[in-house]
Design a protein around this motif. Structure first.
Motif, mmCIF file in Angstrom:
data_model
loop_
_atom_site.group_PDB
_atom_site.id
_atom_site.type_symbol
_atom_site.label_atom_id
_atom_site.label_comp_id
_atom_site.label_asym_id
_atom_site.label_seq_id
_atom_site.Cartn_x
_atom_site.Cartn_y
_atom_site.Cartn_z
ATOM 1 N N ASN A 25 25.786 12.186 44.609
ATOM 2 C CA ASN A 25 26.701 11.947 45.714
ATOM 3 C C ASN A 25 27.020 13.294 46.382
ATOM 4 O O ASN A 25 27.534 14.206 45.739
ATOM 5 C CB ASN A 25 27.985 11.303 45.175
ATOM 6 N N PRO A 26 26.677 13.420 47.673
ATOM 7 C CA PRO A 26 26.874 14.715 48.349
ATOM 8 C C PRO A 26 28.311 15.228 48.252
ATOM 9 O O PRO A 26 28.543 16.432 48.283
ATOM 10 C CB PRO A 26 26.519 14.414 49.807
ATOM 11 N N SER A 45 30.331 19.092 40.629
ATOM 12 C CA SER A 45 29.724 18.831 39.328
ATOM 13 C C SER A 45 29.051 20.086 38.780
ATOM 14 O O SER A 45 29.177 20.408 37.602
ATOM 15 C CB SER A 45 28.708 17.699 39.430
ATOM 16 N N VAL A 46 28.344 20.797 39.660
ATOM 17 C CA VAL A 46 27.737 22.056 39.229
ATOM 18 C C VAL A 46 28.843 23.030 38.816
ATOM 19 O O VAL A 46 28.717 23.760 37.833
ATOM 20 C CB VAL A 46 26.869 22.660 40.358
ATOM 21 N N GLY A 47 29.955 22.992 39.553
ATOM 22 C CA GLY A 47 31.103 23.832 39.215
ATOM 23 C C GLY A 47 31.645 23.509 37.822
ATOM 24 O O GLY A 47 31.918 24.411 37.033
ATOM 25 N N GLY A 81 18.512 20.768 41.949
ATOM 26 C CA GLY A 81 17.377 21.250 42.727
ATOM 27 C C GLY A 81 17.770 21.545 44.178
ATOM 28 O O GLY A 81 16.928 21.614 45.057
ATOM 29 N N GLY A 82 19.073 21.693 44.413
ATOM 30 C CA GLY A 82 19.543 21.966 45.778
ATOM 31 C C GLY A 82 19.971 20.694 46.507
ATOM 32 O O GLY A 82 20.572 20.743 47.565
ATOM 33 N N GLY A 83 19.656 19.547 45.903
ATOM 34 C CA GLY A 83 19.992 18.270 46.537
ATOM 35 C C GLY A 83 21.417 17.864 46.296
ATOM 36 O O GLY A 83 22.180 18.647 45.736
ATOM 37 N N PRO A 84 21.859 16.695 46.662
ATOM 38 C CA PRO A 84 21.148 15.717 47.485
ATOM 39 C C PRO A 84 21.058 16.161 48.951
ATOM 40 O O PRO A 84 22.043 16.633 49.507
ATOM 41 C CB PRO A 84 22.033 14.469 47.369
ATOM 42 N N HIS A 85 19.874 16.015 49.522
ATOM 43 C CA HIS A 85 19.601 16.401 50.913
ATOM 44 C C HIS A 85 20.042 17.826 51.230
ATOM 45 O O HIS A 85 20.683 18.075 52.240
ATOM 46 C CB HIS A 85 20.287 15.440 51.904
ATOM 47 N N GLY A 86 19.747 18.740 50.328
ATOM 48 C CA GLY A 86 20.076 20.138 50.583
ATOM 49 C C GLY A 86 21.558 20.454 50.497
ATOM 50 O O GLY A 86 21.987 21.549 50.825
ATOM 51 N N ARG A 87 22.344 19.496 49.993
ATOM 52 C CA ARG A 87 23.799 19.657 49.979
ATOM 53 C C ARG A 87 24.257 20.793 49.056
ATOM 54 O O ARG A 87 25.327 21.348 49.231
ATOM 55 C CB ARG A 87 24.433 18.319 49.565
ATOM 56 N N THR A 88 23.460 21.119 48.040
ATOM 57 C CA THR A 88 23.866 22.201 47.133
ATOM 58 C C THR A 88 22.908 23.394 47.194
ATOM 59 O O THR A 88 22.906 24.224 46.304
ATOM 60 C CB THR A 88 23.967 21.711 45.670
ATOM 61 N N ARG A 89 22.069 23.444 48.242
ATOM 62 C CA ARG A 89 21.173 24.592 48.331
ATOM 63 C C ARG A 89 21.984 25.854 48.588
ATOM 64 O O ARG A 89 22.702 25.948 49.569
ATOM 65 C CB ARG A 89 20.144 24.411 49.442
#
Lengths: 290, 277
Positions: free
Chosen positions: A151-152, A158-160, A236-244
């Protein structure tokens, strides 16, 4: 030093030389070479043509650059304050009179020595949508599954969360060292004056531990600016580049799309930002001290 | 009476906070172990089950048999051990020079070296890759290890320690006719063992955990370090989480061992140098 047959000059050079050679080869030279590359349209094998500042100019019109930069700043903002608070709280617990303090110190610190790819895979599993522990627990109590990593809206948080778990122990160590430096007499006299625990905490411990807090803040902001492994493994930077994040974009530009000049230029901008932040922080720190 | 009550309240608050944090910090590790000893089919279950029904070590066998995990571990061991040995060899002499030898330009040189700590590694990846390509060491373990030698953290720790060794000891040796090399070898190094151990341990751990550079410089799966191997596990083993978790645990064994033996040094080293991964 007044000794017969003083060879300080010669010895100083000889003792410094081994490190200086590797430092030049793997730090100083690449640092300059990278700047040089950033002025070229350089692909993987051959230097292309000289483009002067074009790579830098292009950055400022590249939406992906702005979004990666923003995600990085977002990660810094998500992680830094909370990591300082958790680290400080842990330090209070392990330096206090708790019977559990030895166990706590070990448990809180242990994740820090594990590699971030291990941490990333573990937390990606905990947060897995269908079979992960977190959603199993939520469903068990009648809730709906949460798309922790897909979920963007939640992915960066979550990574945090995984990062809190991974590195809070590091801040705990620094804060513990700071708290232990406060002299016992200060505490004793405040006890005699009848101050309670929380009064002592806010009036003595927190003000006196401020230099440590500033050090933690500086290290944490820099570390968070360099974020890469957790994001790479978990989303992997997703969803849709949201965490790149910026480091991932630098990596992808250089080693997936082979735009080496562009990637180098971006890395220099990141370097400049980190340098700027450090200078500002050290300046504030210096002002504080004087 | 009032005061005793408030101490009691304080203790209750603090102990509960501590226990909650302890549970949060322990549980993911426990869950990693629990997942790793379950059958793949039991792991993929929609309902909550806190204890494995059919505990098994099958995943560990599978990890060793059908993945290259042993190979990756070995690569990481080679990289980390050579990094830690070579780091000490280049760091100790210059740290001694900074601490004890008066030579022109020392201050400037010291700050120039320490400034290396400010450089984010991302700035170096493109030029280093080009350089290593020219040297012919792309996709080798040497290429994976070499950039670590230029990190100045160890110098900082060693210099602090060497400064604390009394100069009188050296002077006595000089009067007896010893030269610098003799003094360094027979006084400084033996007395600096504790600090050197700290440097060695920290450089081992940070080399073992390194990720970005090994990911870039190595493309051949047989040359992966363990961190890169584990990161790619998810890609290659998809939803076999039991296998993935046993791999992650196997990959962490060296750190658990290191921590068990050198806990105090690791913590001291971090408190002293403030290096952050």
């Amino acid at each position: 030093m007044a000794i017969p047959g003083n060879h300080d000059k010669r010895d100083g050079i000889i003792f410094s030389l081994p490190f200086l050679i590797v430092y030049f080869m793997f730090m100083v030279f690449p640092l300059l070479f990278g700047l040089y590359i950033s002025f070229f349209n350089w692909d993987i094998l051959s230097p292309g043509k000289f483009v002067a500042l074009d790579n830098y100019k292009r950055l400022f019109t590249d939406e992906m650059f702005y979004s990666s930069l923003w995600h990085t700043i977002e990660f810094v903002l998500i992680t830094t304050p909370i990591l300082l608070i958790i680290g400080f709280s842990m330090a209070l617990l392990v330096t206090g009179d708790s019977p559990l303090s030895k166990i706590s110190e070990n448990v809180f610190f242990l994740p820090y020595i594990l590699s971030m790819t291990v941490i990333g895979t573990l937390w990606a599993w905990l947060m897995q949508r269908d079979y992960g522990l977190f959603n199993q627990v939520i469903r068990h109590f009648g809730g709906d599954s949460i798309g922790w990593l897909i979920n963007p809206k939640y992915a960066m948080w979550s990574v945090g969360l995984a990062t809190y778990w991974w590195t809070a122990g590091f801040n705990m160590i620094l804060f513990s060292a700071g708290i232990k430096q406060i002299s016992k007499e200060v505490y004793e006299s405040s006890k005699i004056d009848g101050a309670g625990y929380f009064q002592t905490l806010f009036k003595i411990t927190i003000p006196l531990v401020k230099p440590t807090a500033v050090l933690c803040l500086i290290l944490q902001i820099i570390a968070s600016f360099n974020v890469f492994g957790q994001v790479y493994v978990m989303t992997g930077g997703g969803p849709h580049g949201r965490t790149r994040v910026l480091t991932q974009y630098i990596y992808e530009a250089g080693f997936r799309y082979f735009k080496m000049g562009y990637s180098a230029a971006m890395a220099y901008v990141l370097f400049f930002i980190i340098l700027l932040i450090s200078v500002i922080q050290y300046a504030l720190l210096g002002k504080e001290r004087s | 009476m009032n005061r005793r009550n408030s101490i009691k309240t304080k203790n209750i608050i603090l102990r509960s906070l501590e226990v909650i944090l302890l549970i949060i910090w322990i549980f993911p590790l426990v869950w990693m172990v629990i997942t790793s000893i379950q059958l793949e089919s039991d792991v993929i279950s929609e309902s909550l089950r806190l204890w494995p029904e059919n505990p098994t070590f099958e995943n560990y066998q599978k990890a060793f048999r059908s993945t290259q995990i042993l190979r990756w571990m070995l690569n990481s061991v080679v990289v980390s051990i050579s990094a830690m040995v070579l780091t000490l060899i280049v760091d100790a002499p210059i740290a001694y020079a900074f601490a004890k030898i008066d030579f022109p330009g020392k201050q400037i040189l010291f700050w120039a070296v320490m400034a290396g700590m400010m450089v984010p590694f991302q700035v170096l990846i493109i030029p280093l890759y080009q350089q290593f390509n020219a040297f012919g060491i792309v996709n080798t373990l040497a290429g994976t290890m070499l950039p670590r030698l230029a990190l100045p953290v160890g110098i900082f720790i060693l210099k602090q320690f060497f400064e604390g060794i009394p100069t009188a000891l050296e002077e006595a040796a000089f009067i007896d006719g010893a030269n610098r090399y003799r003094v360094f070898g027979s006084i400084i190094l033996p007395l600096g063992k504790a600090a050197m151990a700290t440097v060695v341990i920290l450089s081992f751990i940070s080399a073992w955990n390194d990720f970005l550079w090994p990911l870039i410089i190595v493309s051949d799966t047989a040359k992966y370090t363990i961190t890169v191997g584990i990161a790619n596990f998810q890609g290659t083993h998809g939803t076999d989480y039991a296998l993935i978790m046993s791999g992650a645990l196997i990959a962490s064994i060296p750190q658990f061992i290191f921590y068990a033996f050198f806990r105090k040094r690791i913590i001291e080293g971090i408190a002293m140098s403030g290096i952050k991964g």
